[in-house]
Design an enzyme around this catalytic site. Structure first.
Site, PDB file in Angstrom:
ATOM      1  N   ASP A   1      50.510  12.690  -8.908  1.00  0.00           N
ATOM      2  CA  ASP A   1      50.192  11.278  -9.165  1.00  0.00           C
ATOM      3  C   ASP A   1      51.397  10.580  -9.777  1.00  0.00           C
ATOM      4  O   ASP A   1      52.216  11.217 -10.435  1.00  0.00           O
ATOM      5  CB  ASP A   1      49.057  11.150 -10.196  1.00  0.00           C
ATOM      6  CG  ASP A   1      47.789  11.824  -9.753  1.00  0.00           C
ATOM      7  OD1 ASP A   1      47.601  11.986  -8.539  1.00  0.00           O
ATOM      8  OD2 ASP A   1      46.994  12.182 -10.644  1.00  0.00           O
TER       9      ASP A   1
HETATM   10  N1  URA Z   1      45.754  16.847 -10.399  1.00  0.00           N
HETATM   11  C1  URA Z   1      45.792  15.550 -10.727  1.00  0.00           C
HETATM   12  O1  URA Z   1      44.781  15.005 -11.137  1.00  0.00           O
HETATM   13  N2  URA Z   1      46.925  14.876 -10.606  1.00  0.00           N
HETATM   14  C2  URA Z   1      48.081  15.433 -10.178  1.00  0.00           C
HETATM   15  O2  URA Z   1      49.118  14.764 -10.089  1.00  0.00           O
HETATM   16  C3  URA Z   1      48.042  16.798  -9.833  1.00  0.00           C
HETATM   17  C4  URA Z   1      46.875  17.482  -9.955  1.00  0.00           C
END
Ligand code: URA
Length: 238
Positions: free
Chosen positions: A107
């Site tokens: 993310d």
């Molecule tokens: N899980 C998440 O919620 N975000 C990420 O970036 C990776 C795994």
């Protein structure tokens, strides 16, 4: 591969521009100035050590793997607004063919270990759901852990909102009242954040520490990257 095609695919310019670079004597292999843009050269991993362009070492030839410490606020996408992970690497690399892509995604507001490669086969090996490669995350939570999360995550029965297939068992290691390491072997959308949401908590900060048997090297500061060695890749694949 033809020299002009190789350099053009590596983002040095369109074929005409590459031909002009060769004509100007800018392309040197093993200390010898190359004369023919249409000449063929073997593409080997050591080419970056043997060829120079305008006096500078050639970029890594196709088959590269980049280990990036993804900083916060940067997006894993080829075409979104704001800063992209590709902006952290040389501009020329955006024009490479085969293209360099992230191995899975983090993310925008997650930091940590991110791999990028132009090797489609390796990419699929790493993200293949069949391989169950462990991914380790450090989560900072809004509320203290209750002590029940570990069992819930380990059970392999947790259903995320909007999904009908339970998650595979995951390992929770509490590190403090509001910090924990979570190891998952899948890569569902926003998985870690949604897992903590499913147990009534909220992830305030998330950082990926490792993939498979490989940990983010401590010497890589956020935004820094390095090329992976064969040993690094072997460690990722466990
Ligand atoms: N899980 C998440 O919620 N975000 C990420 O970036 C990776 C795994």
């Amino acid at each position: 591969m033809r020299l002009d095609r190789l350099l053009s695919n590596m983002g040095y310019g369109v074929r005409k521009e590459v031909a002009a670079m060769v004509k100007a004597g800018e392309v040197v292999l093993d200390g010898v100035v190359l004369k023919a843009a249409d000449g063929r050269i073997p593409v080997t991993a050591d080419l970056a050590k043997r060829m120079t362009i305008n006096g500078r070492p050639l970029d890594p030839p196709p088959g590269l793997v980049v280990i990036l410490h993804k900083p916060l606020g940067v997006t894993c996408s080829h075409k979104e607004m704001g800063q992209l992970v590709y902006d952290l690497m040389p501009k020329r690399w955006r024009r490479r063919e085969p293209a360099i892509s992230t191995v899975g995604r983090l993310d925008k507001e997650t930091s940590g270990l991110l791999l990028l490669t132009d090797d489609g086969e390796l990419l699929h090996k790493i993200i293949s759901p069949k391989r169950h490669l462990p991914k380790r995350y450090l989560a900072t939570l809004a509320r203290p852990l209750t002590g029940e999360e570990g069992l819930i995550f380990a059970a392999g029965e947790l259903l995320l909102e909007g999904e009908d297939k339970p998650l595979l068992p995951a390992l929770l290691e509490p590190l403090g009242p509001t910090t924990a390491r979570l190891t998952i072997t899948e890569g569902r959308y926003h998985q870690v954040r949604r897992m903590f949401a499913a147990v009534g908590n909220h992830v305030e900060a998330l950082h990926r520490e490792g993939i498979g048997g490989y940990d983010l090297p401590p010497e890589l500061a956020p935004g820094q990257w390095k090329l992976a060695s064969e040993a690094d890749i072997a460690a990722v694949l466990g």
